[in-house]
Design a protein around this motif. Structure first.
Motif, PDB file in Angstrom:
ATOM      1  N   MET A 189      19.710  45.436  20.195  1.00 32.02           N
ATOM      2  CA  MET A 189      18.517  45.081  19.448  1.00 32.02           C
ATOM      3  C   MET A 189      18.759  45.349  17.963  1.00 32.02           C
ATOM      4  O   MET A 189      19.065  46.463  17.574  1.00 32.02           O
ATOM      5  CB  MET A 189      17.343  45.914  19.971  1.00 32.02           C
ATOM      6  CG  MET A 189      16.088  45.742  19.185  1.00 32.02           C
ATOM      7  SD  MET A 189      14.615  46.684  19.667  1.00 32.02           S
ATOM      8  CE  MET A 189      14.996  47.521  21.127  1.00 32.02           C
ATOM      9  N   SER A 190      18.635  44.312  17.147  1.00 34.59           N
ATOM     10  CA  SER A 190      18.783  44.455  15.703  1.00 34.59           C
ATOM     11  C   SER A 190      17.530  45.070  15.114  1.00 34.59           C
ATOM     12  O   SER A 190      16.430  44.887  15.640  1.00 34.59           O
ATOM     13  CB  SER A 190      19.005  43.091  15.060  1.00 34.59           C
ATOM     14  OG  SER A 190      20.154  42.476  15.551  1.00 34.59           O
ATOM     15  N   LEU A 193       4.939  41.131  20.425  1.00 31.95           N
ATOM     16  CA  LEU A 193       5.668  41.608  19.248  1.00 31.95           C
ATOM     17  C   LEU A 193       4.971  42.822  18.650  1.00 31.95           C
ATOM     18  O   LEU A 193       5.599  43.840  18.372  1.00 31.95           O
ATOM     19  CB  LEU A 193       5.786  40.492  18.206  1.00 31.95           C
ATOM     20  CG  LEU A 193       6.397  40.881  16.859  1.00 31.95           C
ATOM     21  CD1 LEU A 193       7.825  41.386  17.022  1.00 31.95           C
ATOM     22  CD2 LEU A 193       6.349  39.698  15.904  1.00 31.95           C
ATOM     23  N   VAL A 194       3.663  42.730  18.467  1.00 30.81           N
ATOM     24  CA  VAL A 194       2.905  43.847  17.903  1.00 30.81           C
ATOM     25  C   VAL A 194       2.983  45.054  18.840  1.00 30.81           C
ATOM     26  O   VAL A 194       3.221  46.180  18.396  1.00 30.81           O
ATOM     27  CB  VAL A 194       1.444  43.437  17.624  1.00 30.81           C
ATOM     28  CG1 VAL A 194       0.604  44.645  17.222  1.00 30.81           C
ATOM     29  CG2 VAL A 194       1.392  42.371  16.530  1.00 30.81           C
ATOM     30  N   ALA A 195       2.805  44.823  20.143  1.00 28.40           N
ATOM     31  CA  ALA A 195       2.863  45.916  21.109  1.00 28.40           C
ATOM     32  C   ALA A 195       4.233  46.595  21.093  1.00 28.40           C
ATOM     33  O   ALA A 195       4.325  47.829  21.093  1.00 28.40           O
ATOM     34  CB  ALA A 195       2.534  45.401  22.506  1.00 28.40           C
ATOM     35  N   ARG A 242       5.163  50.402  20.111  1.00 25.38           N
ATOM     36  CA  ARG A 242       5.880  51.219  21.092  1.00 25.38           C
ATOM     37  C   ARG A 242       7.151  51.837  20.503  1.00 25.38           C
ATOM     38  O   ARG A 242       7.502  52.973  20.829  1.00 25.38           O
ATOM     39  CB  ARG A 242       6.239  50.338  22.298  1.00 25.38           C
ATOM     40  CG  ARG A 242       6.339  51.065  23.600  1.00 25.38           C
ATOM     41  CD  ARG A 242       6.562  50.114  24.772  1.00 25.38           C
ATOM     42  NE  ARG A 242       5.392  49.275  25.034  1.00 25.38           N
ATOM     43  CZ  ARG A 242       5.387  47.934  25.068  1.00 25.38           C
ATOM     44  NH1 ARG A 242       6.503  47.262  24.891  1.00 25.38           N
ATOM     45  NH2 ARG A 242       4.291  47.275  25.295  1.00 25.38           N
ATOM     46  N   ASN A 243       7.837  51.077  19.648  1.00 24.10           N
ATOM     47  CA  ASN A 243       9.096  51.545  19.074  1.00 24.10           C
ATOM     48  C   ASN A 243       8.934  52.236  17.720  1.00 24.10           C
ATOM     49  O   ASN A 243       9.938  52.548  17.076  1.00 24.10           O
ATOM     50  CB  ASN A 243      10.066  50.349  18.934  1.00 24.10           C
ATOM     51  CG  ASN A 243      10.581  49.883  20.264  1.00 24.10           C
ATOM     52  OD1 ASN A 243      11.074  50.670  21.047  1.00 24.10           O
ATOM     53  ND2 ASN A 243      10.451  48.592  20.529  1.00 24.10           N
ATOM     54  N   GLY A 244       7.706  52.443  17.297  1.00 27.70           N
ATOM     55  CA  GLY A 244       7.474  53.134  16.035  1.00 27.70           C
ATOM     56  C   GLY A 244       7.802  52.330  14.796  1.00 27.70           C
ATOM     57  O   GLY A 244       7.956  52.886  13.709  1.00 27.70           O
ATOM     58  N   ILE A 245       7.905  51.011  14.941  1.00 28.56           N
ATOM     59  CA  ILE A 245       8.194  50.152  13.806  1.00 28.56           C
ATOM     60  C   ILE A 245       6.971  50.064  12.893  1.00 28.56           C
ATOM     61  O   ILE A 245       7.091  50.041  11.667  1.00 28.56           O
ATOM     62  CB  ILE A 245       8.647  48.749  14.283  1.00 28.56           C
ATOM     63  CG1 ILE A 245       9.980  48.893  15.021  1.00 28.56           C
ATOM     64  CG2 ILE A 245       8.749  47.766  13.126  1.00 28.56           C
ATOM     65  CD1 ILE A 245      10.394  47.663  15.793  1.00 28.56           C
ATOM     66  N   ILE A 246       5.802  50.030  13.514  1.00 31.47           N
ATOM     67  CA  ILE A 246       4.535  50.103  12.783  1.00 31.47           C
ATOM     68  C   ILE A 246       3.684  51.187  13.414  1.00 31.47           C
ATOM     69  O   ILE A 246       3.961  51.638  14.513  1.00 31.47           O
ATOM     70  CB  ILE A 246       3.772  48.746  12.776  1.00 31.47           C
ATOM     71  CG1 ILE A 246       3.412  48.331  14.195  1.00 31.47           C
ATOM     72  CG2 ILE A 246       4.548  47.677  12.031  1.00 31.47           C
ATOM     73  CD1 ILE A 246       2.462  47.149  14.276  1.00 31.47           C
ATOM     74  N   ARG A 247       2.633  51.594  12.712  1.00 32.67           N
ATOM     75  CA  ARG A 247       1.724  52.606  13.258  1.00 32.67           C
ATOM     76  C   ARG A 247       0.362  52.007  13.500  1.00 32.67           C
ATOM     77  O   ARG A 247      -0.085  51.145  12.869  1.00 32.67           O
ATOM     78  CB  ARG A 247       1.556  53.752  12.272  1.00 32.67           C
ATOM     79  CG  ARG A 247       2.831  54.470  11.987  1.00 32.67           C
ATOM     80  CD  ARG A 247       2.537  55.585  11.035  1.00 32.67           C
ATOM     81  NE  ARG A 247       3.784  56.059  10.460  1.00 32.67           N
ATOM     82  CZ  ARG A 247       3.929  57.262   9.979  1.00 32.67           C
ATOM     83  NH1 ARG A 247       2.943  58.096   9.976  1.00 32.67           N
ATOM     84  NH2 ARG A 247       5.074  57.621   9.480  1.00 32.67           N
TER      85      ARG A 247
END
Length: 65
Positions: free
Chosen positions: A1-2, A54-56, A60-65
């Motif tokens: 995953m990039s 995508l948002v979920a 989940r991966n902490g990319i956004i809060r």
């Protein structure tokens, strides 16, 4: 995953806030087509097919809060 780019992260954040591609484009002063391209790239990087996924996945991966 990039890893997603800072711009992709920014756009996903606006998506999570309920903004459309046209609204995000106006906020960031870029075309809605460019926004859509960033969304497509981020979906491919995170291995999802829908914008809600995508948002979920970003949450989940902490990319956004």
């Amino acid at each position: 995953m990039s890893a997603v780019t800072p711009r992709e992260r920014e756009i996903i954040g606006w998506m999570a806030a309920g903004k459309t591609a046209a609204e995000i484009g106006a906020i960031l002063a870029i075309s809605p087509i460019t926004v859509t391209t960033h969304i497509a790239n981020a979906k491919a990087k995170l291995g999802v097919f829908k914008e809600t996924a995508l948002v979920a996945e970003a949450l989940r991966n902490g990319i956004i809060r």
